[in-house]
Design a protein around this motif. Sequence first.
Motif, PDB file in Angstrom:
ATOM      1  N   SER A   6      31.102  83.763  78.463  1.00 17.85           N
ATOM      2  CA  SER A   6      31.204  82.406  79.009  1.00 17.85           C
ATOM      3  C   SER A   6      31.016  81.341  77.931  1.00 17.85           C
ATOM      4  O   SER A   6      31.165  80.148  78.199  1.00 17.85           O
ATOM      5  CB  SER A   6      30.175  82.198  80.132  1.00 17.85           C
ATOM      6  OG  SER A   6      28.846  82.213  79.634  1.00 17.85           O
ATOM      7  N   LEU A   7      30.704  81.768  76.700  1.00 20.62           N
ATOM      8  CA  LEU A   7      30.487  80.833  75.606  1.00 20.62           C
ATOM      9  C   LEU A   7      31.797  80.243  75.089  1.00 20.62           C
ATOM     10  O   LEU A   7      32.840  80.897  75.089  1.00 20.62           O
ATOM     11  CB  LEU A   7      29.795  81.533  74.435  1.00 20.62           C
ATOM     12  CG  LEU A   7      28.319  81.901  74.605  1.00 20.62           C
ATOM     13  CD1 LEU A   7      27.895  82.827  73.466  1.00 20.62           C
ATOM     14  CD2 LEU A   7      27.448  80.661  74.640  1.00 20.62           C
ATOM     15  N   GLY A   8      31.713  79.008  74.625  1.00 26.39           N
ATOM     16  CA  GLY A   8      32.797  78.427  73.864  1.00 26.39           C
ATOM     17  C   GLY A   8      32.648  78.783  72.391  1.00 26.39           C
ATOM     18  O   GLY A   8      31.730  79.495  71.980  1.00 26.39           O
ATOM     19  N   LYS A   9      33.581  78.285  71.580  1.00 29.93           N
ATOM     20  CA  LYS A   9      33.492  78.517  70.146  1.00 29.93           C
ATOM     21  C   LYS A   9      32.203  77.910  69.590  1.00 29.93           C
ATOM     22  O   LYS A   9      31.791  76.828  69.992  1.00 29.93           O
ATOM     23  CB  LYS A   9      34.709  77.929  69.438  1.00 29.93           C
ATOM     24  CG  LYS A   9      36.000  78.676  69.759  1.00 29.93           C
ATOM     25  CD  LYS A   9      37.162  78.169  68.941  1.00 29.93           C
ATOM     26  CE  LYS A   9      38.405  79.005  69.228  1.00 29.93           C
ATOM     27  NZ  LYS A   9      39.570  78.583  68.401  1.00 29.93           N
ATOM     28  N   ALA A  10      31.591  78.643  68.656  1.00 29.09           N
ATOM     29  CA  ALA A  10      30.319  78.242  68.040  1.00 29.09           C
ATOM     30  C   ALA A  10      29.177  78.179  69.052  1.00 29.09           C
ATOM     31  O   ALA A  10      28.132  77.589  68.790  1.00 29.09           O
ATOM     32  CB  ALA A  10      30.440  76.907  67.310  1.00 29.09           C
ATOM     33  N   LEU A  20      29.355  94.794  73.474  1.00 26.97           N
ATOM     34  CA  LEU A  20      29.679  93.370  73.390  1.00 26.97           C
ATOM     35  C   LEU A  20      31.019  93.151  72.698  1.00 26.97           C
ATOM     36  O   LEU A  20      31.454  93.987  71.888  1.00 26.97           O
ATOM     37  CB  LEU A  20      28.588  92.611  72.626  1.00 26.97           C
ATOM     38  CG  LEU A  20      27.212  92.542  73.282  1.00 26.97           C
ATOM     39  CD1 LEU A  20      26.217  91.895  72.332  1.00 26.97           C
ATOM     40  CD2 LEU A  20      27.290  91.767  74.590  1.00 26.97           C
ATOM     41  N   PRO A  21      31.688  92.012  72.978  1.00 27.43           N
ATOM     42  CA  PRO A  21      32.978  91.705  72.355  1.00 27.43           C
ATOM     43  C   PRO A  21      32.785  91.189  70.929  1.00 27.43           C
ATOM     44  O   PRO A  21      32.945  89.996  70.646  1.00 27.43           O
ATOM     45  CB  PRO A  21      33.555  90.632  73.284  1.00 27.43           C
ATOM     46  CG  PRO A  21      32.358  89.914  73.800  1.00 27.43           C
ATOM     47  CD  PRO A  21      31.301  90.979  73.961  1.00 27.43           C
ATOM     48  N   MET A  68      33.277  87.450  69.084  1.00 31.23           N
ATOM     49  CA  MET A  68      32.093  86.734  68.625  1.00 31.23           C
ATOM     50  C   MET A  68      32.251  86.326  67.164  1.00 31.23           C
ATOM     51  O   MET A  68      31.854  85.225  66.760  1.00 31.23           O
ATOM     52  CB  MET A  68      30.848  87.609  68.819  1.00 31.23           C
ATOM     53  CG  MET A  68      30.492  87.849  70.278  1.00 31.23           C
ATOM     54  SD  MET A  68      29.165  89.057  70.497  1.00 31.23           S
ATOM     55  CE  MET A  68      27.770  88.150  69.863  1.00 31.23           C
ATOM     56  N   VAL A  69      32.842  87.203  66.366  1.00 29.53           N
ATOM     57  CA  VAL A  69      33.058  86.887  64.952  1.00 29.53           C
ATOM     58  C   VAL A  69      34.064  85.742  64.808  1.00 29.53           C
ATOM     59  O   VAL A  69      33.817  84.751  64.105  1.00 29.53           O
ATOM     60  CB  VAL A  69      33.553  88.136  64.195  1.00 29.53           C
ATOM     61  CG1 VAL A  69      34.029  87.755  62.793  1.00 29.53           C
ATOM     62  CG2 VAL A  69      32.439  89.176  64.101  1.00 29.53           C
ATOM     63  N   ARG A  90      30.337  82.820  67.452  1.00 28.24           N
ATOM     64  CA  ARG A  90      29.260  82.763  68.441  1.00 28.24           C
ATOM     65  C   ARG A  90      28.012  83.406  67.842  1.00 28.24           C
ATOM     66  O   ARG A  90      28.094  84.328  67.034  1.00 28.24           O
ATOM     67  CB  ARG A  90      29.660  83.493  69.721  1.00 28.24           C
ATOM     68  CG  ARG A  90      30.968  83.029  70.328  1.00 28.24           C
ATOM     69  CD  ARG A  90      31.310  83.856  71.556  1.00 28.24           C
ATOM     70  NE  ARG A  90      32.744  83.835  71.838  1.00 28.24           N
ATOM     71  CZ  ARG A  90      33.328  84.585  72.770  1.00 28.24           C
ATOM     72  NH1 ARG A  90      32.587  85.401  73.511  1.00 28.24           N
ATOM     73  NH2 ARG A  90      34.630  84.510  72.960  1.00 28.24           N
ATOM     74  N   GLU A  91      26.847  82.923  68.277  1.00 30.11           N
ATOM     75  CA  GLU A  91      25.583  83.406  67.740  1.00 30.11           C
ATOM     76  C   GLU A  91      24.775  84.077  68.851  1.00 30.11           C
ATOM     77  O   GLU A  91      24.831  83.657  70.004  1.00 30.11           O
ATOM     78  CB  GLU A  91      24.792  82.243  67.141  1.00 30.11           C
ATOM     79  CG  GLU A  91      25.519  81.544  65.999  1.00 30.11           C
ATOM     80  CD  GLU A  91      24.811  80.271  65.588  1.00 30.11           C
ATOM     81  OE1 GLU A  91      24.266  80.236  64.472  1.00 30.11           O
ATOM     82  OE2 GLU A  91      24.810  79.310  66.380  1.00 30.11           O
TER      83      GLU A  91
END
Length: 355
Positions: free
Chosen positions: A261-265, A284-285, A289-290, A294-295
């Motif tokens: 559900s996260l956006g970039k960064a 995890l994807p 994430m790379v 994403r952190e």
Amino acid sequence: MKAAVFQGVEEPLEIQDVEEPTADEDQVVVETEACGICRSDWHAWKGDWGHIGVVPTEGLVFGHEPAGRVVEVGDNVERFREGDMVTVPFNLSDGTCQHCRDGRGNICDRMVPLGFLQMAPGAFAERFPVREADHNVVKLPDDVEPVNVAGLGCRFATAFHGLVSRVDVTPGDWVAVHGCGGVGLSAVHIADALGANVIAVDIKDEQLWAAEELGADEIINATEVKDTPQAVKAHTESSHGVDVAVDALGVAETCKNAVNSLGKAGQHLQIGLTTGENDGNVELPVDNMVMDEREFYGSFGMPPNEYDQIFRMMSRGKIDPGQIVTETVSLEEVPDVIGNMGNYETVGIPVCNEF
């Protein structure tokens, strides 16, 4: 004295008479006035956490979200006196390792979890001892009711530490909280106090209604949507995704949904520990994430030196941990409350306040 005593995995706790604690030279003894009943107690009772070294043995006294009054002080303790009202973080540190010296006692190299191992008997008892008291014990403000801060030993403090000290939540950010149990509702309340736009996700309407009362701007029942991450993103600007996602449950599905559900960064905050079903491992994807940078962050309790931040926000009316307390019970009722947590019907934080 009376205490709720572990009898074995999935065996009902028993209320028994146990030996009174006494304070060693660096300890205090605290008379319990309130103690939260946490899903972590249930996980330990179920035997879920052997993979992280938490293996309760028969005779252990559970209870790791206490508030109470100091009734005995060891000879070497300097910061506390009999009569002081205190709380205690569940992750008891020794105060000497590099992490402790850096103000991160919650990840002490020699951390001992209160109420999960025999060397640190817990607070489902009339009284309990606390190791390295000068380092671990936190004095409560004068105007605080013990019941209202019983979640500070674990759930509320873990959510606060994660959102304030681990990730970057600024006013106007989008924060999605996946899982609205006690720690998830705490995260909703804290994120709202920090000025975020909060999306609460759960599979039960009761938890989602509670999240709305605590500040959630949007709610999503995950059983009513085809794609939970996309449903979360649809609430954000241009459907880009949230700035911070919190997994407050600790199962593979909620962890992956939060990350997706996260956006970039974006920043993922993992608060919930996994169960025996996952043994600490979740797929995890990683490539996404790379490429999106994403952190991934963890939050494990809270160091004692950060509690003043909670107390300052409480004194100004910004947060109120007591809003998440939904039930008070007696010590005799604790075994049933823990045993029934497998029904996932608990809303908010139940607290034992009759000993």
